[in-house]
Scaffold this motif. Structure first.
Motif, PDB file in Angstrom:
ATOM      1  N   GLY A  64     -67.009  63.926   4.521  1.00 37.32           N
ATOM      2  CA  GLY A  64     -67.941  65.042   4.423  1.00 37.32           C
ATOM      3  C   GLY A  64     -68.008  65.625   3.037  1.00 37.32           C
ATOM      4  N   GLY A  65     -67.846  66.941   2.954  1.00 38.68           N
ATOM      5  CA  GLY A  65     -67.945  67.606   1.665  1.00 38.68           C
ATOM      6  C   GLY A  65     -69.332  68.175   1.448  1.00 38.68           C
ATOM      7  N   PRO A  66     -69.559  68.806   0.318  1.00 39.19           N
ATOM      8  CA  PRO A  66     -70.895  69.334   0.024  1.00 39.19           C
ATOM      9  C   PRO A  66     -71.904  68.192  -0.030  1.00 39.19           C
ATOM     10  CG  PRO A  66     -69.526  69.331  -1.947  1.00 39.19           C
ATOM     11  CD  PRO A  66     -68.617  69.023  -0.809  1.00 39.19           C
ATOM     12  N   PRO A  67     -73.122  68.404   0.444  1.00 41.86           N
ATOM     13  CA  PRO A  67     -74.109  67.306   0.513  1.00 41.86           C
ATOM     14  C   PRO A  67     -74.685  66.965  -0.856  1.00 41.86           C
ATOM     15  CG  PRO A  67     -75.106  69.350   1.249  1.00 41.86           C
ATOM     16  CD  PRO A  67     -73.653  69.660   1.002  1.00 41.86           C
ATOM     17  N   GLU A  68     -73.834  66.412  -1.698  1.00 36.95           N
ATOM     18  CA  GLU A  68     -74.225  66.122  -3.078  1.00 36.95           C
ATOM     19  C   GLU A  68     -74.977  64.812  -3.231  1.00 36.95           C
ATOM     20  OE1 GLU A  68     -70.380  68.210  -5.288  1.00 36.95           O
ATOM     21  OE2 GLU A  68     -70.275  66.102  -4.645  1.00 36.95           O
ATOM     22  N   ALA A  69     -74.639  63.850  -2.381  1.00 38.67           N
ATOM     23  CA  ALA A  69     -75.180  62.505  -2.568  1.00 38.67           C
ATOM     24  C   ALA A  69     -75.196  61.789  -1.227  1.00 38.67           C
ATOM     25  CB  ALA A  69     -74.334  61.728  -3.579  1.00 38.67           C
ATOM     26  N   ARG A  70     -75.892  60.657  -1.202  1.00 39.41           N
ATOM     27  CA  ARG A  70     -76.035  59.916   0.038  1.00 39.41           C
ATOM     28  C   ARG A  70     -75.279  58.592   0.023  1.00 39.41           C
ATOM     29  NH1 ARG A  70     -82.373  59.554   0.364  1.00 39.41           N
ATOM     30  NH2 ARG A  70     -82.102  60.197  -1.808  1.00 39.41           N
ATOM     31  N   LEU A  71     -74.693  58.282   1.154  1.00 38.05           N
ATOM     32  CA  LEU A  71     -74.298  56.906   1.402  1.00 38.05           C
ATOM     33  C   LEU A  71     -75.568  56.084   1.554  1.00 38.05           C
ATOM     34  CD1 LEU A  71     -71.484  57.611   3.997  1.00 38.05           C
ATOM     35  CD2 LEU A  71     -71.155  56.596   1.734  1.00 38.05           C
ATOM     36  N   PHE A  72     -75.471  54.791   1.318  1.00 39.05           N
ATOM     37  CA  PHE A  72     -76.645  53.939   1.497  1.00 39.05           C
ATOM     38  C   PHE A  72     -77.153  53.998   2.933  1.00 39.05           C
ATOM     39  CE2 PHE A  72     -74.959  51.120  -2.150  1.00 39.05           C
ATOM     40  CZ  PHE A  72     -75.644  51.879  -3.085  1.00 39.05           C
ATOM     41  N   THR A  73     -76.292  54.337   3.864  1.00 37.68           N
ATOM     42  CA  THR A  73     -76.678  54.448   5.273  1.00 37.68           C
ATOM     43  C   THR A  73     -77.312  55.794   5.606  1.00 37.68           C
ATOM     44  OG1 THR A  73     -74.335  54.955   5.639  1.00 37.68           O
ATOM     45  CG2 THR A  73     -75.075  52.742   6.210  1.00 37.68           C
ATOM     46  N   GLY A  74     -77.435  56.687   4.635  1.00 40.75           N
ATOM     47  CA  GLY A  74     -78.199  57.906   4.812  1.00 40.75           C
ATOM     48  C   GLY A  74     -77.430  59.193   4.939  1.00 40.75           C
ATOM     49  N   GLU A  75     -76.135  59.140   5.297  1.00 48.42           N
ATOM     50  CA  GLU A  75     -75.364  60.371   5.473  1.00 48.42           C
ATOM     51  C   GLU A  75     -75.177  61.073   4.134  1.00 48.42           C
ATOM     52  OE1 GLU A  75     -73.688  57.337   8.477  1.00 48.42           O
ATOM     53  OE2 GLU A  75     -74.437  57.359   6.410  1.00 48.42           O
ATOM     54  N   ARG A  76     -75.306  62.412   4.146  1.00 48.97           N
ATOM     55  CA  ARG A  76     -75.078  63.205   2.945  1.00 48.97           C
ATOM     56  C   ARG A  76     -73.623  63.671   2.914  1.00 48.97           C
ATOM     57  NH1 ARG A  76     -78.697  64.504  -0.616  1.00 48.97           N
ATOM     58  NH2 ARG A  76     -80.877  64.034  -0.203  1.00 48.97           N
ATOM     59  N   VAL A  77     -72.950  63.355   1.824  1.00 45.19           N
ATOM     60  CA  VAL A  77     -71.528  63.678   1.663  1.00 45.19           C
ATOM     61  C   VAL A  77     -71.286  64.087   0.214  1.00 45.19           C
ATOM     62  CG1 VAL A  77     -70.717  62.136   3.514  1.00 45.19           C
ATOM     63  CG2 VAL A  77     -71.027  61.237   1.200  1.00 45.19           C
ATOM     64  N   GLY A  78     -70.032  64.366  -0.126  1.00 44.69           N
ATOM     65  CA  GLY A  78     -69.702  64.612  -1.522  1.00 44.69           C
ATOM     66  C   GLY A  78     -69.916  63.366  -2.360  1.00 44.69           C
TER      67      GLY A  78
END
Length: 429
Positions: A64-78
């Motif tokens: 998780g973490g602040p929604p700074e960036a995306r995994l290629f699968t779409g989830e927003r995480v640090g």
């Protein structure tokens, strides 16, 4: 780059990286960077579709973490978590690029960092590409400055050089000045690690190495930005990266020389260890009926990595990718080596042929990755000077699938990280 002989290498590298601008990049370097960006994204999508990066992506999403960036699968995480998961995805199939001189996977430890920190920072396309080039140059030069030196000591060069390259990539996007970039390099060098023991097991730790390198590099850049310090001798000091982990001083003219290593990174035509590729190209003209006797000549430095009795019957798909016996047997029988080659490890015909392949060690080049491919099958001899380069966009299109055009358009338009990630997310939905 060079600097004076008395200057610590980290300071020279940091000054160059911090001052690099898009306008400084020759056209062929820009084109090469875009080529490796496309290749890395294609490899990541293929790895995700084949579930090869599932554990890393699951852990990254859970961080998780602040929604700074995306995994290629779409989830927003640090951004740290995003770079970790995406870097593992790029490297998961061992289909990603390799710099022959440094024997490092350059794109895997830089592209995910450029995209994660680039999205976090809202960086433009030129800024993202410039940071990517800074990282690509760094990882290639670090590896090539001690040719095969890390591998010879049981260390994975990508995960030794990768944290520093990731720190430079992230640091450039975060706007670090030269002294702060020096600190980031010093911190990142202390995070360098990665054992080659996976070569003697079916374990997949190598797939994780670019992920930990990417994460540690971003952490190093952020720590330096927050005021943490790192030694300027972290690369070439008495207890620096080279002395401690390669047992030798770096070749300074390679580490800090002129020219552009980004243009020398090779794109893989086969999803397996690059040290087998010249042998596979040599075996291709001999494909057809299963020969009774096969001899493969390898550089001595390649033998511990892709040869050895235990590699005749691989216990996992990833282990098969590091078996010259399995790969050459597949090429001789099928005339090709693709992603599906490693789906079946129990093929009786392939294993029987692999058991008949003999390996001969012969030094034919300065480093293993530049050695020619030499295969002899039932008296027929085939020699290839160097592996063939694939059509990058054709390879990427096969990996990306129906939405490849959107990715190509984003790269060609010079989109920033956000636009590129939008295009990749479209490939996986």
């Amino acid at each position: 780059m060079r600097g004076t002989p008395a200057e610590p290498a980290a300071e020279v590298l940091a000054r160059w990286a911090a001052g690099l601008r898009f306008e400084d990049l020759p056209a062929d370097v820009v084109e090469a960077a875009r080529r490796h960006l496309v290749d890395a994204l294609g490899c990541a999508v293929a790895g995700i579709r084949r579930s090869a990066a599932d554990p890393a992506l699951a852990v990254a999403a859970s961080l998780g973490g602040p929604p700074e960036a995306r995994l290629f699968t779409g989830e927003r995480v640090g951004a740290v978590a995003a770079a970790f998961g995406n870097a593992v995805a790029v490297h998961a199939l061992d289909f990603d690029d390799t710099h022959p001189g440094g024997l490092v996977h350059a794109g895997a430890v830089t592209v995910p960092v450029a995209l994660a920190v680039g999205e976090q920072a809202g960086a433009s396309g030129p800024a993202t590409l410039t940071a990517l080039v800074a990282g690509l140059e760094t990882v290639c030069r670090l590896g090539a400055a001690a040719p095969h030196g890390f591998h010879a000591r049981g260390l994975h060069a990508t995960s030794i050089c990768g944290p520093v390259a990731a720190a430079v990539t992230a640091g450039h996007l975060l706007g670090l000045d030269a002294p702060t970039m020096t600190a980031a390099i010093g911190i990142a060098a202390s995070a360098a690690s990665g054992l080659l023991e996976f070569l003697h097991s079916p374990a997949g730790t190598k797939q994780l190495h670019p992920g930990t390198a990417a994460a540690n590099g971003i952490l190093a850049a952020r720590l330096a930005a927050a005021g943490a310090t790192g030694p300027s001798g972290a690369l070439d000091g008495e207890y620096g990266l080279y002395a401690a982990l390669a047992g030798r001083a770096p070749i300074r003219d390679v580490l800090l020389g002129d020219g552009w290593e980004t243009t020398r990174i090779a794109v893989k035509p086969y999803p397996c260890c690059q040290l087998s590729h010249a042998s596979l190209d040599a075996a291709r003209p001999l494909a057809g009926a299963a020969p009774a006797r096969v001899t493969v000549t390898l550089h001595p430095g390649a033998v511990p990595i892709i040869a050895g009795p235990e590699k005749r019957r691989p216990r996992s798909a990833y282990e098969a990718k590091f078996s010259v016996y399995f790969c050459v047997a597949a090429m001789l029988l099928d005339g090709r080596v693709g992603l599906d080659t490693f789906d079946r490890l129990d093929r009786a015909d392939l294993l029987a042929l692999a058991a008949r392949i003999e390996v001969v060690a012969e030094r034919g080049a300065d480093v293993p990755a530049r050695a020619p491919g030499v295969v002899e099958a039932d008296g027929r001899r085939s020699v290839v000077d160097r592996p063939a380069a694939p059509d990058v966009r054709a390879k990427a299109a096969a990996n990306l699938g129906d939405r490849a055009g959107a990715v190509f358009a984003a790269v060609d338009a010079g989109d920033g990280a956000t636009g590129l990630l939008d295009a990749i997310e479209g490939c996986l939905t």
